[in-house]
Scaffold this active site. Structure first.
Site, mmCIF file in Angstrom:
data_model
loop_
_atom_site.group_PDB
_atom_site.id
_atom_site.type_symbol
_atom_site.label_atom_id
_atom_site.label_comp_id
_atom_site.label_asym_id
_atom_site.label_seq_id
_atom_site.Cartn_x
_atom_site.Cartn_y
_atom_site.Cartn_z
ATOM 1 N N LYS A 82 0.844 -1.204 0.000
ATOM 2 C CA LYS A 82 0.000 0.000 0.000
ATOM 3 C C LYS A 82 0.877 1.250 0.000
ATOM 4 O O LYS A 82 0.599 2.222 -0.690
ATOM 5 C CB LYS A 82 -0.939 -0.008 1.221
ATOM 6 N N GLN A 113 -4.864 -2.054 9.546
ATOM 7 C CA GLN A 113 -4.585 -3.308 8.833
ATOM 8 C C GLN A 113 -5.138 -4.488 9.636
ATOM 9 O O GLN A 113 -4.829 -4.649 10.816
ATOM 10 C CB GLN A 113 -3.063 -3.451 8.614
ATOM 11 N N ASP A 163 -11.239 2.422 4.203
ATOM 12 C CA ASP A 163 -11.491 1.000 3.965
ATOM 13 C C ASP A 163 -12.996 0.731 3.942
ATOM 14 O O ASP A 163 -13.433 -0.339 3.513
ATOM 15 C CB ASP A 163 -10.843 0.145 5.076
#
Ligand code: NAD
Length: 283
Positions: free
Chosen positions: A50, A94, A117
């Site tokens: 990322k 994450q 997200d």
């Protein structure tokens, strides 16, 4: 008939090129903060990818490392600090988190306008209600973008999803419903899975079972999306037996080079959109 390969790598490149041009034309860089708790090796690879993908389009990616021994309060304080930091446009945590943390609770601390997200309960709810304010989770968003590119009109199609996770199966079901598909969600307790899959015009496998979906599970002419990432004897493979299914399907995604690159591209797109919303006077 051999299926058309749905080239997620190329489509993702197109999105990233567009974002790079947009970012180059602004006066400051969008900032994505990635919170990584502990040192799960797979997470470290995803976070590194990322970071690299963000840098390539001129986006800043700040990695906030939190040791596995951190308390819930320490993690919450970091997320609240990022929420209040005007320099930060998007925040992701994450996953998976170490077992002692309650993922849903942690995700709910992220301000919904920075939740790039789209995993927070508010964004999941907004998506379910078909609100344009929803930040849509990257993997389902990437799947629908690829389907729209290749299959075009999704209206009335029967979509069967294998998997009901909060990050893939459930948000994808909402998104496809919002595209006027008829949606069936299946899971590990579903009875007679092959016969349900065989009814699908669009079949999405997101269960993490290496090459489970066989040719005789697939309707002739279906679009087959393989989300799975499995390692078998050191080789990467999806949830679909690609070689045999491509002889039955009309469209199919490869692994790698299908949904994986689309996921990263959609995360960057969500961060860019968050930046634009937070800087309405830009340009
Ligand atoms: P998960 O483990 O959270 O959920 C798996 C789902 O599959 C569950 O709902 C379970 O009920 C279902 N399932 C498991 N075994 C099954 C079986 N035999 N038959 C039917 N259903 C079954 O997984 P997840 O996070 O949703 O990820 C699924 C897969 O997708 C994994 O391989 C993961 O690595 C991959 N993934 C890829 C991307 C990407 O960007 N390509 C993103 C997210 C996840």
């Amino acid at each position: 008939m051999t299926a058309i390969i749905m080239d997620g790598k190329q489509e993702a490149l197109n999105v990233r090129k567009f974002l790079a041009e947009e970012i180059a034309a602004t006066y400051s860089s969008p900032v994505l903060a990635v919170v990584q708790v502990g040192d799960n090796p797979a997470s470290q690879v995803y976070v590194r990818n990322k970071h690299k993908a963000a840098a390539e389009i001129g986006m800043e990616c700040r990695i906030c490392y939190v040791p596995e021994t951190a308390s819930e309060d320490e993690l919450r304080d970091l997320i609240l600090e990022l929420n209040d930091n005007d320099e930060v446009n998007g925040i992701i945590v994450q996953l998976p988190l170490p077992k002692q943390f309650d993922e849903l609770k942690v995700l709910s601390w992220i301000k919904h306008s920075k939740d790039v997200d789209g995993f927070s309960p508010i964004n999941a709810g907004l998506l379910q209600m078909n609100s344009p304010e929803a930040v849509v989770a990257a993997t389902p968003q990437g799947i629908v973008a690829l389907l729209k590119h290749y299959v075009a009109d999704l209206r009335g199609k029967h979509a069967v999803i294998i998997g009901r996770s909060n990050i893939v199966g459930r948000p994808l079901a909402d998104l496809l419903l919002n595209q006027d598909c008829t949606v069936t969600v299946t899971h590990s307790k579903t009875l007679d899975l092959p016969s349900i899959c065989k009814q699908a015009d669009i079949l999405v496998a997101a269960c993490g079972c290496a090459e489970m979906v066989k040719a005789d599970w697939v309707k002739k002419g279906a679009a087959v999306i393989d989300v799975g990432i499995n390692r078998v004897d050191g080789h990467l493979c999806g949830d679909v037996a690609f070689e045999e299914v491509k002889e039955v399907a009309a469209y199919i995604t490869p692994v790698p080079g299908g949904i994986g690159p689309m996921t990263v591209a959609m995360l960057l797109k969500n961060t860019w959109n968050a930046y634009k919303k937070q800087n309405p006077l830009m340009k």
